[in-house]
Design an enzyme around this catalytic site. Structure first.
Site, short mmCIF file in Angstrom:
data_model
loop_
_atom_site.label_atom_id
_atom_site.label_comp_id
_atom_site.label_asym_id
_atom_site.label_seq_id
_atom_site.Cartn_x
_atom_site.Cartn_y
_atom_site.Cartn_z
N HIS A 166 -5.33 0.32 0.53
CA HIS A 166 -5.98 -0.98 0.75
C HIS A 166 -7.24 -0.84 1.60
O HIS A 166 -8.06 -1.75 1.65
CB HIS A 166 -5.00 -1.98 1.35
CG HIS A 166 -4.76 -1.81 2.81
ND1 HIS A 166 -3.90 -0.85 3.31
CD2 HIS A 166 -5.25 -2.46 3.88
CE1 HIS A 166 -3.89 -0.92 4.63
NE2 HIS A 166 -4.70 -1.89 5.00
N GLU A 200 0.39 1.81 13.29
CA GLU A 200 -0.57 1.83 12.18
C GLU A 200 -1.71 0.92 12.65
O GLU A 200 -1.63 -0.30 12.55
CB GLU A 200 0.06 1.30 10.91
CG GLU A 200 -0.76 1.64 9.67
CD GLU A 200 -1.85 0.64 9.39
OE1 GLU A 200 -2.90 0.67 10.08
OE2 GLU A 200 -1.65 -0.20 8.52
N GLU A 210 -11.64 -3.22 14.76
CA GLU A 210 -10.56 -3.93 15.46
C GLU A 210 -10.32 -3.28 16.84
O GLU A 210 -9.78 -3.94 17.72
CB GLU A 210 -9.23 -3.93 14.70
CG GLU A 210 -9.24 -4.62 13.36
CD GLU A 210 -7.88 -4.50 12.66
OE1 GLU A 210 -6.85 -4.65 13.31
OE2 GLU A 210 -7.88 -4.24 11.44
N ASP A 216 0.86 -1.19 0.00
CA ASP A 216 0.00 0.00 0.00
C ASP A 216 0.90 1.24 0.00
O ASP A 216 1.32 1.72 1.06
CB ASP A 216 -0.91 -0.02 1.25
CG ASP A 216 -1.88 1.15 1.28
OD1 ASP A 216 -2.92 1.05 1.94
OD2 ASP A 216 -1.57 2.17 0.63
N1 J7C Z 1 -5.88 -2.36 11.28
C1 J7C Z 1 -4.59 -2.44 11.56
N2 J7C Z 1 -3.72 -1.53 11.20
N3 J7C Z 1 -4.17 -3.51 12.22
C2 J7C Z 1 -2.74 -3.67 12.51
C3 J7C Z 1 -2.66 -4.71 13.57
C4 J7C Z 1 -1.22 -5.16 13.84
O1 J7C Z 1 -0.92 -4.81 15.18
C5 J7C Z 1 -0.87 -5.98 15.99
N4 J7C Z 1 -1.59 -5.65 17.23
C6 J7C Z 1 -2.89 -5.27 17.35
N5 J7C Z 1 -3.19 -5.04 18.65
C7 J7C Z 1 -2.05 -5.26 19.35
C8 J7C Z 1 -1.72 -5.20 20.73
N6 J7C Z 1 -2.65 -4.84 21.66
N7 J7C Z 1 -0.46 -5.48 21.12
C9 J7C Z 1 0.47 -5.84 20.19
N8 J7C Z 1 0.23 -5.94 18.86
C10 J7C Z 1 -1.03 -5.65 18.46
C11 J7C Z 1 -1.55 -7.07 15.17
O2 J7C Z 1 -1.07 -8.35 15.53
C12 J7C Z 1 -1.14 -6.67 13.76
O3 J7C Z 1 0.17 -7.08 13.46
#
Ligand code: J7C
Length: 433
Positions: free
Chosen positions: A370, A210, A219, A117
């Site tokens: 994306h 991000e 999410e 992206d």
């Molecule tokens: N919509 C998005 N940008 N999602 C990105 C999410 C990314 O962050 C990671 N992630 C999401 N929440 C968390 C958290 N609380 N702690 C660590 N990693 C996280 C997830 O595994 C993925 O790699």
């Protein structure tokens, strides 16, 4: 949660069925166990009261003797474990569906989509490059680092001294290998686990993350970023993105409507119009997360329906928000529904707010990302004229059980400029529950 791209995951929300509750740890049933935890780093004991750990070890927490050492059991062994080497499972319940969620981020397809992206990556890289003199020699926290691309950029382009790259999915193991392969292991520390349960050795100067999902909030990773900010960002620290804005605009979606609903008017010469209500229910019950709209689809100027200052926003503020809108349509056509997109800004280091800052806008006037756009289709298209007005509210309500999900309620009255006729519409859209 998703079987492929992040967008797919939203359409595969069935994967988040009740049956997908994470497996309850058997040892948890032992009433002496407070909770289970997983080691996200190796630990080599320095005396025999301590328990050795290897990355990925599961331990049963027996007592939390202090902030830094907990008494734990691993198989038949018991001993003290350092709390900054383990992440607790306690928040896997509570409707976060962490098993599926983090499991889903362990796919190459998803990381490929994010890394391909161009507008997304360019915004983060440019913000880092333009602020090198402010990032140099500083300490950075990358929340949800994925492949670690932003952490590597913070070191390579930003000359950061140290980066804590936190990633809760198993993918963190790949990330560690990538950091080593790029000779950055001495400045980027990959920490596998949820940032909520991470214990960093120091406060940070900059948080980069991000976290934006469909309709910005899906999410609900924003809550994890807010918590990391409150716990680990220095008072004068900077968080990127610094601001997030959600836009909504009334729009046409003629091609989509004809493809999904108009089609049933006449199917191979037969009248199948009785199926149109079923088609509307099935195809338009939830918003379309991967709609690509054209600027000419907009029937008015977009309005900001949510504006977040990431330095000050609190989790509780986001549980439910309502925005009143008034649109005057600027062209005749057909109103099928509303489209939404977001913009995130990378300000905060600048002393003077007038300094140009980098932003990423996922709307129809900017290069496609994306995220594409999110389309809320009402059930009955209406023919509209220039000057007609829409007056109503959009309410965003977080799901109280499924904590990564939300519902968007659109309620408005439509007034025709010619007949002064008023029609009222309302529809509730789950994303995705
Ligand atoms: N919509 C998005 N940008 N999602 C990105 C999410 C990314 O962050 C990671 N992630 C999401 N929440 C968390 C958290 N609380 N702690 C660590 N990693 C996280 C997830 O595994 C993925 O790699």
């Amino acid at each position: 949660m998703e079987l492929g791209s992040r967008n797919d995951m939203e359409s595969e929300e069935q994967g988040l069925s009740e049956g997908s509750e994470h497996q309850h740890d058997q040892e948890c049933d032992d009433d002496s166990v407070l909770e289970m935890a997983t080691a996200f780093a190796d630990f080599h004991p320095t005396d025999d009261s301590q328990l050795g750990l290897q990355l990925g070890d599961k331990v049963a927490i027996i007592s939390k003797n202090s902030a830094d050492w907990w008494w734990a059991r691993k198989g038949e062994l018991t001993g003290y474990v350092p709390t900054n080497h383990i992440t607790s499972h306690s928040d896997e319940g509570g409707g976060w569906q962490d098993g599926e969620y983090f499991g889903s981020y362990n796919t190459m397809k998803l990381h490929l989509e994010m890394l391909q992206d161009k507008p997304r990556n360019t915004a983060y890289f440019t913000a880092i490059q333009q602020n090198q003199h402010r990032i140099q020699d500083k300490v950075v926290l990358d929340v949800g680092c994925g492949t670690g691309i932003l952490s590597m950029s913070a070191v390579k382009h930003g000359k950061a001294a140290k980066v804590f790259a936190v990633e809760a999915s198993e993918f963190a193991k790949q990330t560690q290998a990538l950091i080593e392969a790029n000779g950055m292991a001495d400045s980027i520390h990959v920490l596998e686990g949820k940032v909520e349960s991470m214990k960093l050795p120091e406060q940070v100067d900059l948080i980069i993350s991000e976290w934006m999902g469909t309709f910005l909030l899906f999410e609900w990773m924003i809550e994890s970023v807010i918590l990391a900010r409150d716990r680990w960002l220095k008072e004068d620290g900077v968080i990127w993105p610094s601001h997030a804005t959600l836009y909504l605009v009334p729009c046409s979606a003629e091609e989509l409507y004809q493809t999904k609903v108009g089609f049933w008017e006449s199917v191979h010469g037969f009248d199948f119009s009785a199926l149109m209500p079923l088609a509307k229910e099935e195809f338009f019950h939830t918003p379309l997360y991967n709609h690509v709209m054209k600027t000419e689809d907009c029937l008015s100027l977009p309005q900001k329906i949510l504006q977040l200052d990431m330095k000050t926003v609190t989790g509780s503020e986001l549980e439910e928000t309502t925005h009143h809108f008034e649109y005057t349509l600027n062209k005749a056509g057909t109103l099928h529904g509303f489209a939404a997109w977001f913009q995130v800004d990378f300000a905060g280091f600048h002393g003077d707010a007038s300094e140009p800052f980098v932003f990423l806008n996922t709307g129809p006037d900017y290069p496609l990302t994306h995220w594409k756009q999110t389309l809320f289709m009402m059930d009955s298209p209406i023919t509209v004229d220039q000057g007609d007005t829409l007056d109503g509210t959009v309410t965003i309500e977080r799901n109280k059980v499924w904590r990564r999900h939300l519902r968007v309620n659109l309620e408005y009255s439509f007034t025709s400029i010619t007949t002064k006729d008023i029609k009222v519409f309302t529809k509730l859209f789950p994303i995705w529950r």
